[in-house]
Design an enzyme around this catalytic site. Structure first.
Site, PDB file in Angstrom:
ATOM      1  N   ASP A  19      15.522 -24.681   7.303  1.00 30.51           N
ATOM      2  CA  ASP A  19      17.229 -24.995   7.098  1.00 30.51           C
ATOM      3  C   ASP A  19      18.230 -25.412   8.000  1.00 30.51           C
ATOM      4  O   ASP A  19      18.370 -24.997   9.030  1.00 30.51           O
ATOM      5  CB  ASP A  19      17.277 -23.183   7.233  1.00 30.51           C
ATOM      6  CG  ASP A  19      17.609 -22.633   5.447  1.00 30.51           C
ATOM      7  OD1 ASP A  19      17.091 -23.691   5.009  1.00 30.51           O
ATOM      8  OD2 ASP A  19      17.555 -21.840   5.622  1.00 30.51           O
ATOM      9  N   LYS A  84      19.099 -24.084  -0.820  1.00 29.76           N
ATOM     10  CA  LYS A  84      19.111 -22.603  -1.882  1.00 29.76           C
ATOM     11  C   LYS A  84      20.050 -21.386  -1.000  1.00 29.76           C
ATOM     12  O   LYS A  84      20.758 -21.404  -0.722  1.00 29.76           O
ATOM     13  CB  LYS A  84      18.124 -21.988  -1.074  1.00 29.76           C
ATOM     14  CG  LYS A  84      17.772 -22.168   0.217  1.00 29.76           C
ATOM     15  CD  LYS A  84      16.418 -21.652   1.089  1.00 29.76           C
ATOM     16  CE  LYS A  84      16.631 -21.420   2.584  1.00 29.76           C
ATOM     17  NZ  LYS A  84      17.417 -20.986   2.977  1.00 29.76           N
ATOM     18  N   CYS A 120      16.036 -16.190   7.417  1.00 28.23           N
ATOM     19  CA  CYS A 120      14.924 -16.449   6.983  1.00 28.23           C
ATOM     20  C   CYS A 120      13.190 -16.825   6.681  1.00 28.23           C
ATOM     21  O   CYS A 120      13.135 -16.742   6.224  1.00 28.23           O
ATOM     22  CB  CYS A 120      16.070 -18.443   6.363  1.00 28.23           C
ATOM     23  SG  CYS A 120      17.502 -18.149   6.028  1.00 28.23           S
TER      24      CYS A 120
END
Length: 207
Positions: A19, A84, A120
């Site tokens: 990310d 996602k 994450c």
């Protein structure tokens, strides 16, 4: 009685990039220092034949992977580039691509970089460990909005069984031998980026 240890050498590396997106650029602690670390690891994947898994979090709202990285993502070893909504990178799509350690397939040695460390990156690491893979959290390649959250997360991940280490360390461990066919390319890359690595380590190694 023999001492039980989690220590092991990296044998089956994979690079996970979590990310690193445009909308995070102005808010993540020392975001600019993540870029050279990730670039260095990406460039090393070719001579070392390391597979790459990359995700974005809700790309339509948070933007694509930053453009500094995209030139290095067209290689044949790009296994997954997944958008996602899960915080963990271990989406059903990526999970299906991972070796199944329960059936005897060889575990991955996952090198993970990205953001945010305490969300994450943490959830990805825990999911990988649960599946029997080893995880190397690259200290000069992970960050959060709040520097304190990053430090707490790294301590938790060490306790959970991940290894917290540096980008340069893992590259030379994967090489293992100056006679490795990728040695010239990787050592040249390390020399080329030594100042950027120094800057990232000065900021991120304090945990």
């Amino acid at each position: 009685m023999a001492t039980i240890t989690r220590a092991t050498r990296i044998r089956n590396p994979a690079l996970f990039i979590c990310d690193i997106q445009e909308k995070f650029r102005p808010v993540i602690h020392e975001f600019s220092k993540l870029i050279p670390t990730t670039t260095k690891l990406l460039r090393a994947t070719a001579p070392l034949n390391i597979p790459i898994y990359i995700t974005t979090q809700n790309r339509s709202k948070l933007g694509p992977t930053i453009p500094e990285l995209t030139p290095h993502l067209s290689a044949s070893n790009l296994i997954a580039d997944i958008d996602k909504t899960l915080f963990s990178m271990i989406t059903p799509e990526i999970d299906a691509l991972l070796p199944n350690t329960r059936t005897g397939e060889q575990a991955l040695d996952v090198l993970i970089v990205g953001i945010e460390t305490h969300i994450c990156v943490t959830q990805t690491t825990l999911d990988l460990l649960e599946r029997g893979h080893r995880v190397y959290v690259i200290v000069d390649g992970v960050s959060s909005v709040n520097e304190g959250e990053r430090r707490v997360a790294l301590e938790r991940l060490r306790d959970a069984g991940a290894v917290v280490t540096s980008s340069e360390s893992v590259l030379f461990e994967i090489l293992g031998d100056a006679g490795h066919p990728g040695f010239r390319g990787v050592s040249g890359l390390v020399k080329e980026m030594k100042e950027e690595t120094k800057g990232a380590m000065e900021v991120f190694s304090r945990i």
